[in-house]
Design an enzyme around this catalytic site. Sequence first.
Site, PDB file in Angstrom:
ATOM      1  CG  ASP A  13     -15.797 -14.189  27.973  1.00  0.00           C
ATOM      2  OD1 ASP A  13     -16.477 -13.225  28.250  1.00  0.00           O
ATOM      3  OD2 ASP A  13     -14.794 -13.962  27.070  1.00  0.00           O
ATOM      4  CE  LYS A  16     -16.545  -9.689  33.743  1.00  0.00           C
ATOM      5  NZ  LYS A  16     -16.037 -10.740  32.919  1.00  0.00           N
ATOM      6  N   GLY A  40     -20.000  -9.244  27.370  1.00  0.00           N
ATOM      7  CA  GLY A  40     -21.118 -10.232  27.140  1.00  0.00           C
ATOM      8  C   GLY A  40     -21.199 -11.141  28.476  1.00  0.00           C
ATOM      9  CG  HIS A  41     -21.462  -9.464  31.769  1.00  0.00           C
ATOM     10  ND1 HIS A  41     -21.350  -8.582  32.871  1.00  0.00           N
ATOM     11  CD2 HIS A  41     -20.210  -9.495  31.184  1.00  0.00           C
ATOM     12  CE1 HIS A  41     -20.494  -7.848  32.720  1.00  0.00           C
ATOM     13  NE2 HIS A  41     -19.673  -8.635  31.638  1.00  0.00           N
ATOM     14  CD  GLN A 224     -14.350  -4.940  29.305  1.00  0.00           C
ATOM     15  OE1 GLN A 224     -14.280  -4.205  29.922  1.00  0.00           O
ATOM     16  NE2 GLN A 224     -15.355  -5.289  28.467  1.00  0.00           N
TER      17      GLN A 224
HETATM   18  P1  GDP Z   1     -18.703 -13.035  31.977  1.00  0.00           P
HETATM   19  O1  GDP Z   1     -18.357 -12.148  30.803  1.00  0.00           O
HETATM   20  O2  GDP Z   1     -17.775 -12.927  33.039  1.00  0.00           O
HETATM   21  O3  GDP Z   1     -20.186 -12.815  32.628  1.00  0.00           O
HETATM   22  O4  GDP Z   1     -18.749 -14.435  31.561  1.00  0.00           O
HETATM   23  P2  GDP Z   1     -19.607 -14.979  30.285  1.00  0.00           P
HETATM   24  O5  GDP Z   1     -21.083 -14.858  30.420  1.00  0.00           O
HETATM   25  O6  GDP Z   1     -19.112 -14.391  28.948  1.00  0.00           O
HETATM   26  O7  GDP Z   1     -19.000 -16.589  30.172  1.00  0.00           O
HETATM   27  C1  GDP Z   1     -19.205 -17.391  31.010  1.00  0.00           C
HETATM   28  C2  GDP Z   1     -20.181 -18.733  30.483  1.00  0.00           C
HETATM   29  O8  GDP Z   1     -20.035 -19.723  31.261  1.00  0.00           O
HETATM   30  C3  GDP Z   1     -21.554 -18.228  30.489  1.00  0.00           C
HETATM   31  O9  GDP Z   1     -22.099 -19.121  29.123  1.00  0.00           O
HETATM   32  C4  GDP Z   1     -22.248 -19.055  31.639  1.00  0.00           C
HETATM   33  O10 GDP Z   1     -23.584 -19.282  31.587  1.00  0.00           O
HETATM   34  C5  GDP Z   1     -21.539 -20.028  31.858  1.00  0.00           C
HETATM   35  N1  GDP Z   1     -21.260 -20.446  33.192  1.00  0.00           N
HETATM   36  C6  GDP Z   1     -20.881 -19.406  34.558  1.00  0.00           C
HETATM   37  N2  GDP Z   1     -20.891 -20.170  35.394  1.00  0.00           N
HETATM   38  C7  GDP Z   1     -20.739 -21.375  35.190  1.00  0.00           C
HETATM   39  C8  GDP Z   1     -20.457 -22.717  36.064  1.00  0.00           C
HETATM   40  O11 GDP Z   1     -20.259 -22.614  36.937  1.00  0.00           O
HETATM   41  N3  GDP Z   1     -20.619 -23.802  35.021  1.00  0.00           N
HETATM   42  C9  GDP Z   1     -20.816 -23.932  33.689  1.00  0.00           C
HETATM   43  N4  GDP Z   1     -20.637 -24.863  33.076  1.00  0.00           N
HETATM   44  N5  GDP Z   1     -20.793 -22.647  33.176  1.00  0.00           N
HETATM   45  C10 GDP Z   1     -21.075 -21.698  33.746  1.00  0.00           C
HETATM   46  P1  IMO Z   2     -16.785  -9.744  29.596  1.00  0.00           P
HETATM   47  O1  IMO Z   2     -17.229  -8.541  30.236  1.00  0.00           O
HETATM   48  C1  IMO Z   2     -13.401 -11.022  27.032  1.00  0.00           C
HETATM   49  C2  IMO Z   2     -11.148  -8.425  24.644  1.00  0.00           C
HETATM   50  C3  IMO Z   2     -11.247  -8.675  23.349  1.00  0.00           C
HETATM   51  C4  IMO Z   2      -9.890  -8.057  22.745  1.00  0.00           C
HETATM   52  C5  IMO Z   2      -9.442  -6.668  23.803  1.00  0.00           C
HETATM   53  C6  IMO Z   2      -9.868  -5.342  23.316  1.00  0.00           C
HETATM   54  O2  IMO Z   2     -17.491 -10.497  28.701  1.00  0.00           O
HETATM   55  O3  IMO Z   2     -15.492 -10.350  30.453  1.00  0.00           O
HETATM   56  P2  IMO Z   2     -12.018  -4.278  22.953  1.00  0.00           P
HETATM   57  O4  IMO Z   2     -13.003  -4.401  21.936  1.00  0.00           O
HETATM   58  O5  IMO Z   2     -12.440  -4.104  24.428  1.00  0.00           O
HETATM   59  O6  IMO Z   2     -11.091  -2.981  22.400  1.00  0.00           O
HETATM   60  O7  IMO Z   2     -10.979  -5.539  22.803  1.00  0.00           O
HETATM   61  O8  IMO Z   2     -10.448  -7.146  24.799  1.00  0.00           O
HETATM   62  N1  IMO Z   2     -12.484  -8.237  25.289  1.00  0.00           N
HETATM   63  C7  IMO Z   2     -13.033  -9.057  26.321  1.00  0.00           C
HETATM   64  N2  IMO Z   2     -12.607 -10.601  26.400  1.00  0.00           N
HETATM   65  N3  IMO Z   2     -14.397 -10.808  27.815  1.00  0.00           N
HETATM   66  C8  IMO Z   2     -14.804  -9.518  27.620  1.00  0.00           C
HETATM   67  O9  IMO Z   2     -15.691  -8.910  28.457  1.00  0.00           O
HETATM   68  C9  IMO Z   2     -14.013  -8.876  26.775  1.00  0.00           C
HETATM   69  N4  IMO Z   2     -14.239  -7.305  26.246  1.00  0.00           N
HETATM   70  C10 IMO Z   2     -12.998  -7.185  25.822  1.00  0.00           C
HETATM   71  O10 IMO Z   2     -11.418  -9.727  22.706  1.00  0.00           O
HETATM   72  O11 IMO Z   2      -8.778  -8.976  22.907  1.00  0.00           O
HETATM   73 MG    MG Z   3     -18.226 -12.397  28.573  1.00  0.00          MG
END
Ligand code: GDP
Ligand code: IMO
Ligand code: MG
Length: 429
Positions: A13, A16, A40-41, A224
């Site tokens: 999270d 990415k 979840g991206h 991840q």
């Molecule tokens: P990922 O799994 O690495 O793709 O990250 P996620 O999408 O799960 O979580 C990142 C969250 O931060 C999302 O809700 C993005 O929209 C948000 N986000 C990404 N970059 C920024 C930033 O520079 N500032 C803020 N405030 N939010 C951001």
């Molecule tokens: P993105 O790509 C954050 C965590 C789960 C749990 C552990 C194992 O959005 O960054 P699993 O279901 O993979 O067997 O769970 O890994 N986990 C993540 N945490 N971002 C993710 O993906 C994750 N994918 C798995 O919360 O702790």
């Molecule tokens: Mg994510």
Amino acid sequence: MGNTVIIGTQWGDEGKGKIVDLLSKHADYVVRFQGGNNAGHTMVVNGEEFISHLIPSGIIQQKKCFIGNGVVVDPFVLLEEIDYLTQKNIDVSPDKLKISNRAHIIMPYHKVIDTARETKKGIDKIGTTGRGIGPCYEDKAARRGLRFCDLLDFEYFKEKVRKVLEEKNFTLEHYFKTDTIDPEDVIARFEKIKERLNPYIADVSVLLFNGMKNNKTVLFEGAQGVHLDIEHGTYPFVTSSSVVSGNAANGSGVGPGNLDEIIGIVKAYTTRVGAGPFPTELFDATGDALQKIGSEFGATTGRKRRCGWLDMVILKNAARLNSLTGLAITKLDVMDDFDEIKICTSYEYNDIIIKDFPADIKILSECKPVYETHPGWKQKITGITDFKDLPENAKKYLARIEELSCVKIKIVSVGPGREATIIKEDIFS
Ligand code: GDP
Ligand code: IMO
Ligand code: MG
């Protein structure tokens, strides 16, 4: 831009999806190489939010997208995601998306086992996403998995489902003490979707090889983060795949010589979802502020993310394990109002200073972070697009990250939107 790998350096999270969406403009192909719909991206484009779990984030820029052999794919989720994106006027036809014929299928029983196992573990649970990721990778390693190429030979697929379920049902009934699964129900569910899936199935390795021969540029989208990696993370509180950049090659079926640039995504602070040690976790008002201002809720499960200060021990670990050639710092804007910002530079364990990330999570759980404190910038930075316009204290914080990690910062993200980005060093030429 050369072929570029994007990986998360922390516990996932990091943002990415946002950076992959941004860089996709300069790529021809975008490939996922590991994980599944545990990811979840999130992308925000012109105020509209898109969330992808399986389909590479490059689909928003309408690039050719590939799901590599290293990904585990729940085909029902995949079809839902295709429908979701199509409704948002994104073309996800087989012309735009291919799934490796070698990718393993997350079967309905994998999800059931994932949940049953977590329930049985009780307070020791990992806090998985419950998407069947672990059980699917287990079957892959145990050589009883089903792959997309098996769907093309449905008689074989049916036979295999019946055989595998003999063992699974024994475990479900006698070990987990839950309901068993009727193989004919599983087969019937696949019967309904197989025709729709067929045109998406291809030899992704060959397609990527041919594309690269014709000078196509590939962006590899990690899921991840390094500290959830099965080899290098906080085992057993990890996911079941190899998350690091080396697996970008293996998980998509290209040779390692094809990886040119490796960008580590670093959230300006740290978050973690699920259980497991997290040395810089904050249990106070500052942690709550990061969670609230950063809207730190999981994009997949909606769980609150645990929050803490930036940890350079893990960032240095990520730099070494991934051959990082650059960093993208995200969510810097979340700390706009902070008076002080801390960076963890090492750990203290039994009066000893530890600088390298320990393998043993019992040790890690007892490590106390050693912090240095930096003054905040107390200024709104979303809207700034030129690095030189950032407040001095923000620049100093970033300079310290570069100094401690020995990796250059190339991108700074100051808001969720695609436009809220500062390109510090050109990586596009
Ligand atoms: P990922 O799994 O690495 O793709 O990250 P996620 O999408 O799960 O979580 C990142 C969250 O931060 C999302 O809700 C993005 O929209 C948000 N986000 C990404 N970059 C920024 C930033 O520079 N500032 C803020 N405030 N939010 C951001
Ligand atoms: P993105 O790509 C954050 C965590 C789960 C749990 C552990 C194992 O959005 O960054 P699993 O279901 O993979 O067997 O769970 O890994 N986990 C993540 N945490 N971002 C993710 O993906 C994750 N994918 C798995 O919360 O702790
Ligand atoms: Mg994510």
